[in-house]
Write a protein that holds these residues in place. Sequence first.
Motif, PDB file in Angstrom:
ATOM      1  N   SER A  97      26.162 117.581  30.976  1.00 13.06           N
ATOM      2  CA  SER A  97      26.810 116.389  31.524  1.00 13.06           C
ATOM      3  C   SER A  97      28.142 116.744  32.190  1.00 13.06           C
TER       4      SER A  97
ATOM      5  N   PHE B 131      27.225 110.964  26.605  1.00  8.15           N
ATOM      6  CA  PHE B 131      26.178 111.677  27.336  1.00  8.15           C
ATOM      7  C   PHE B 131      24.878 110.870  27.328  1.00  8.15           C
TER       8      PHE B 131
ATOM      9  N   GLU C   8      25.035 115.261  36.271  1.00  9.61           N
ATOM     10  CA  GLU C   8      25.000 116.490  35.498  1.00  9.61           C
ATOM     11  C   GLU C   8      24.900 117.701  36.413  1.00  9.61           C
TER      12      GLU C   8
END
Length: 772
Positions: A179, A190, A302
């Motif tokens: 992340s 996350f 991400e």
Amino acid sequence: MRIREVWVRFYKSFNFDYELKATPGSKAKPWQQLEDGWMPHVRVPIEPDITAVVGANESGKTHLLDAIRIALTGEGLLQRDFCRSSSLFSVEHGSRLYPEVGLTLTPSEGEASVLRDNNIPVRKNGDLLMLRPAPGVTAVVGSDEERVDLTSTQAAALQALMPHPHELKTEVALPDSVSISALAHDGSRFRSRSERKRLLDIISSFTSTNDVTANAASLVPSDLEDTEAAAQQLGVDLLVGVARIEESSFQELQKAIAEEREGLVNGLIQEMNNSIARHLNVSRWWTQDPEFQLRVSPREHELVFTIRDRTGTDYSFTERSRGLRYFLSYYVQLLAHDRPAELPEVLLMDEPDAYLSASGQQDLLRVLEHQARPDDSDREDQVIYVTHSPFLINRNAGHRVRVVDKGARDEGTRLVKDATRNHYEPLRTSLGAFVAETAFIGGDNLFVEGISDQVLLAGMNARLLRLGTPPSQCLDLNQVTIVHGGSNVPYMLYLARGRDQIKPACAVLVDGDDAGQTMRKQIRRGGAHGKPTVSDDLIIDLAEWAAAASLTVTDGVRVREPEDLVPVSVAVAAARRYARNFLGLDETSYKILTEDSVTNLISDKDGSLWDALAAAFRTAFDTEIGKAGFAKELLAYLTDSEADGGPRPPGVPALDSHFGALLLKLTDTLTLARERENDARRDQRLERIIDTFTADHPIGCTRDRAAVVLKRIDAAVDDTFAGDVIHAGTTRLRREFKLATEPLKNVDDYAGFLEQLKNLRHLERLNHQGVV
């Protein structure tokens, strides 16, 4: 301080050392006495660098790691872990006991001074024997064999000197992605891509505020599972701890993605990948692809980890083997971990082989060697790992292996003594293979005639490495397999090299007798289509080699087999051990065999030391001596002669010198074989690429297609002098035939282009001749 020995009693699968208690003449230690009598601890020696604990499933390997951790920290000792197969296991009030673990530690001079200042007793040899008999209790055993409980002040002073244990998380793999919020530390929770899709689907279905209220619980993020959280943290450790990327860089990346500033995103990602390549340097250890690169690619929320291989193609983790992910996980954990500056460290690993291929395990062995003794610092740490894989055992260092085996009923886990001297049972059961005979690890093979040759060469190789011989002058038994084939060596060579396009590097050691010469002739004639399976310079005739070497063999001996390299004093000592152990003779009886009884027969046996020794042995004891048994006893004699630390016995220096010279010759010959195979494979790749191209384009092609085939050739050659010569040739072709301009135009003078393309395979030889 460094661990020398682990002491375990009544801990989980460990009961007590019932073998020691049953040994005639063994003396009870007063500090090991209980109300039920003497119950000695199970003792496991630990090497100063790396120790491999081997055992079958449920044999107690992992319990040993747990015991070491408890002994080092003093934490985690529980009554519930008392050995349930022990007669002392109880549930009654006042009868429940704690298991006991401990360590023998070797202090440095400064640490010994601290122990003296705190009046902490040590053994006569200066070692410290420390025990953890109960939570919060630390005891030591002094030179008078009395157990002493330390005061809280003494215990704190001792704990400050203890090595630091570090456990590698072998069940955690590097994640597919990490992340950006976690890297930027923006406080967000996350959420994986699948989780975000689920939330988006839920929100898309809302038609009123009532829908929001009804589905509020499903919008709250759940906590990550422990394994997933550990994997995410590992990804953060890689990028922040190992690659040293500043947190503000991730914040800048997060902002650039949100603002759709693609140029800045690409620039930041490129620099991040440069940092990963610079600091990770994984290609040094992952031998399966020396051009391997770990990279990151940006997504909306991400960074996705990708792998670029030697072809220049990027793959996601899911498209590559799971073993690579776990290898990277172990490597990143080691790099990201900050070792304590003032204390040594003990790395503990529980079956790291679970997800790694044989080659991956060999790569991990090299990483562990570096962990124990880094080549870029003066640190010396210890590594202890458990395994039941033959591929995670360093065959150059059999002395590091500790085999544990679980006995029947109340016997508990025991340490198998001298396991590496007898690699049949239970080592074979633990590993599922003969370690020295059939665990083919590398692609290089040394063929010898008999099993005694294999035992002698492998044993002397390990001995010389322990004595400090440079590894480059010895066989790397993780790469080289010593194959004994007897009279079948020529056929086994044919099986190894005569049928496949990719052939392993092979060398052969033959005796200098008639059988060896016959074998040599068979090898010359026994390949496919009547061609030799190996060239003559890859066959080492022991007699020819010995004649050219400076050897100080026993007078009258003509070296024709490896046993002839053994001085008569050492050969007689080994034969006496054979008589004592195999025939059960006492000292008076086995000393009938003398050096004179052997040397007097050498001339009658045409200069053969072995024939003279066998005849003298037969006369003395009215039975035969086996070569393999003699080789085993010879190595055992050498090990025992070093135990007291005194000078080497007469004849041993010459023995070491003889086998050192022979192993150097074998190593050089295998290196030559390996280089030739590498050259042959490169030439085969070139042949295949060039022949395919000329068959597909016999009369012409565009400049673009010509440029592509040159790119394939560049990718096919390796990073060697020959590769550099070929790279120079492809560069010249691109320039001469203007392949970088007007790519859709046909190649001018195509016949000339094809001729020069075909000549690329000859450039190395022409360069050596000074033609190009």
